[in-house]
Design a protein around this motif. Sequence first.
Motif, PDB file in Angstrom:
ATOM      1  N   LYS A  91       0.831  -1.206   0.000  1.00  0.00           N
ATOM      2  CA  LYS A  91       0.000   0.000   0.000  1.00  0.00           C
ATOM      3  C   LYS A  91       0.858   1.245   0.000  1.00  0.00           C
ATOM      4  O   LYS A  91       0.576   2.228  -0.701  1.00  0.00           O
ATOM      5  N   ARG A  92       1.957   1.211   0.796  1.00  0.00           N
ATOM      6  CA  ARG A  92       2.841   2.378   0.848  1.00  0.00           C
ATOM      7  C   ARG A  92       3.507   2.591  -0.517  1.00  0.00           C
ATOM      8  O   ARG A  92       3.668   3.736  -0.968  1.00  0.00           O
ATOM      9  N   ALA A  93       3.880   1.517  -1.203  1.00  0.00           N
ATOM     10  CA  ALA A  93       4.496   1.651  -2.529  1.00  0.00           C
ATOM     11  C   ALA A  93       3.519   2.272  -3.517  1.00  0.00           C
ATOM     12  O   ALA A  93       3.884   3.122  -4.338  1.00  0.00           O
ATOM     13  N   PHE A  94       2.231   1.853  -3.424  1.00  0.00           N
ATOM     14  CA  PHE A  94       1.223   2.431  -4.316  1.00  0.00           C
ATOM     15  C   PHE A  94       1.017   3.911  -4.020  1.00  0.00           C
ATOM     16  O   PHE A  94       0.878   4.734  -4.933  1.00  0.00           O
ATOM     17  N   GLN A  95       0.993   4.273  -2.717  1.00  0.00           N
ATOM     18  CA  GLN A  95       0.820   5.677  -2.349  1.00  0.00           C
ATOM     19  C   GLN A  95       1.989   6.515  -2.849  1.00  0.00           C
ATOM     20  O   GLN A  95       1.800   7.634  -3.342  1.00  0.00           O
ATOM     21  N   ASP A  96       3.204   6.001  -2.726  1.00  0.00           N
ATOM     22  CA  ASP A  96       4.368   6.749  -3.211  1.00  0.00           C
ATOM     23  C   ASP A  96       4.284   6.962  -4.718  1.00  0.00           C
ATOM     24  O   ASP A  96       4.612   8.046  -5.224  1.00  0.00           O
ATOM     25  N   LYS A  97       3.837   5.951  -5.424  1.00  0.00           N
ATOM     26  CA  LYS A  97       3.701   6.081  -6.875  1.00  0.00           C
ATOM     27  C   LYS A  97       2.647   7.118  -7.223  1.00  0.00           C
ATOM     28  O   LYS A  97       2.832   7.930  -8.144  1.00  0.00           O
ATOM     29  N   PHE A  98       1.525   7.136  -6.471  1.00  0.00           N
ATOM     30  CA  PHE A  98       0.464   8.100  -6.737  1.00  0.00           C
ATOM     31  C   PHE A  98       0.950   9.512  -6.472  1.00  0.00           C
ATOM     32  O   PHE A  98       0.659  10.452  -7.238  1.00  0.00           O
TER      33      PHE A  98
ATOM     34  N   SER B 238       1.174  12.526  -9.203  1.00  0.00           N
ATOM     35  CA  SER B 238       0.475  13.782  -8.959  1.00  0.00           C
ATOM     36  C   SER B 238       1.448  14.957  -9.044  1.00  0.00           C
ATOM     37  O   SER B 238       1.137  16.004  -9.626  1.00  0.00           O
ATOM     38  N   GLY B 239       2.628  14.792  -8.459  1.00  0.00           N
ATOM     39  CA  GLY B 239       3.625  15.854  -8.515  1.00  0.00           C
ATOM     40  C   GLY B 239       4.043  16.156  -9.941  1.00  0.00           C
ATOM     41  O   GLY B 239       4.202  17.321 -10.326  1.00  0.00           O
ATOM     42  N   MET B 240       4.225  15.104 -10.742  1.00  0.00           N
ATOM     43  CA  MET B 240       4.590  15.321 -12.148  1.00  0.00           C
ATOM     44  C   MET B 240       3.481  16.049 -12.897  1.00  0.00           C
ATOM     45  O   MET B 240       3.751  16.950 -13.709  1.00  0.00           O
ATOM     46  N   LEU B 241       2.229  15.679 -12.633  1.00  0.00           N
ATOM     47  CA  LEU B 241       1.105  16.329 -13.305  1.00  0.00           C
ATOM     48  C   LEU B 241       1.018  17.799 -12.923  1.00  0.00           C
ATOM     49  O   LEU B 241       0.839  18.676 -13.784  1.00  0.00           O
TER      50      LEU B 241
ATOM     51  N   THR C 139       3.417  19.710 -11.854  1.00  0.00           N
ATOM     52  CA  THR C 139       4.557  20.406 -12.451  1.00  0.00           C
ATOM     53  C   THR C 139       4.314  20.729 -13.924  1.00  0.00           C
ATOM     54  O   THR C 139       4.604  21.834 -14.388  1.00  0.00           O
ATOM     55  N   CYS C 140       3.755  19.770 -14.653  1.00  0.00           N
ATOM     56  CA  CYS C 140       3.451  20.007 -16.072  1.00  0.00           C
ATOM     57  C   CYS C 140       2.433  21.121 -16.244  1.00  0.00           C
ATOM     58  O   CYS C 140       2.550  21.971 -17.137  1.00  0.00           O
ATOM     59  N   VAL C 141       1.391  21.121 -15.389  1.00  0.00           N
ATOM     60  CA  VAL C 141       0.359  22.169 -15.478  1.00  0.00           C
ATOM     61  C   VAL C 141       0.972  23.529 -15.195  1.00  0.00           C
ATOM     62  O   VAL C 141       0.706  24.519 -15.896  1.00  0.00           O
ATOM     63  N   VAL C 142       1.803  23.622 -14.164  1.00  0.00           N
ATOM     64  CA  VAL C 142       2.440  24.903 -13.823  1.00  0.00           C
ATOM     65  C   VAL C 142       3.332  25.379 -14.960  1.00  0.00           C
ATOM     66  O   VAL C 142       3.321  26.570 -15.329  1.00  0.00           O
ATOM     67  N   MET C 143       4.114  24.468 -15.535  1.00  0.00           N
ATOM     68  CA  MET C 143       4.986  24.856 -16.651  1.00  0.00           C
ATOM     69  C   MET C 143       4.169  25.331 -17.846  1.00  0.00           C
ATOM     70  O   MET C 143       4.533  26.306 -18.515  1.00  0.00           O
ATOM     71  N   PHE C 144       3.053  24.645 -18.117  1.00  0.00           N
ATOM     72  CA  PHE C 144       2.198  25.066 -19.220  1.00  0.00           C
ATOM     73  C   PHE C 144       1.636  26.462 -18.989  1.00  0.00           C
ATOM     74  O   PHE C 144       1.636  27.306 -19.894  1.00  0.00           O
ATOM     75  N   LEU C 145       1.159  26.739 -17.779  1.00  0.00           N
ATOM     76  CA  LEU C 145       0.595  28.050 -17.474  1.00  0.00           C
ATOM     77  C   LEU C 145       1.669  29.133 -17.564  1.00  0.00           C
ATOM     78  O   LEU C 145       1.419  30.236 -18.071  1.00  0.00           O
TER      79      LEU C 145
END
Length: 212
Positions: free
Chosen positions: A184-191, A195-198, A200-206
């Motif tokens: 469960k902890r591995a899945f949470q870390d992946k999520f 989320s952080g990558m998403l 970051t991409c949105v901020v860079m786009f804006l």
Amino acid sequence: METLYHQTNKQIQEVQSNMGRLEVTDRESVHLLENELQARIEQIFSCLERLEILASKELPNRRQNAKLRVDQLKYDVQHLQTALRNFQHRRYTREAQEREREELMARTFTTNDADTSIPIDETLQFNSNLHGAHRGIDDLLGSGSSILDGLRDQRNSLKGTHKKMLDVANMLGLSNTVMRLIEKRAFQDKFIMMSGMLVTCVVMFLVVKYIS
């Protein structure tokens, strides 16, 4: 098992050492060296099959470690097999290009009119440049294939190692609840990472949108 393991490891090191001779061996003898290396690689694979059987018969407290050692040898010889195939592919391509160039040089050109001429030098230069580009692409494809094979082998090794770690953990008495918490902890870390990558991409786009 130890004797066979060390013999197999020594054979892998000898093949790896002889791989360097491929680049300096003359054209008349290189295919003989390729056949010799391929035969030794096949012999190593045969030894690995016997090692896998012997590893499965080890005592429970030594079995996991024995299998990991055999998997490492298997990864090493697979890498050598891929390198040999890439070298053979480059050699076949280079020899085919040389044959085509020789056929072009031997071709007889005729003219039907006194004012008609064939720029042979330019044609040969263009053909040479074209073959050079093809050779570069083949080298890139060969390197990419080698990298992909290496990554695929590493992925399989990591999968096997992960499964063996879980088996070892079960042998040590970890409960199913603890194992579920780890997964469960591995899945949470992946999520969280996704989320952080998403974000970051949105901020860079804006930023790019409003600045430009």
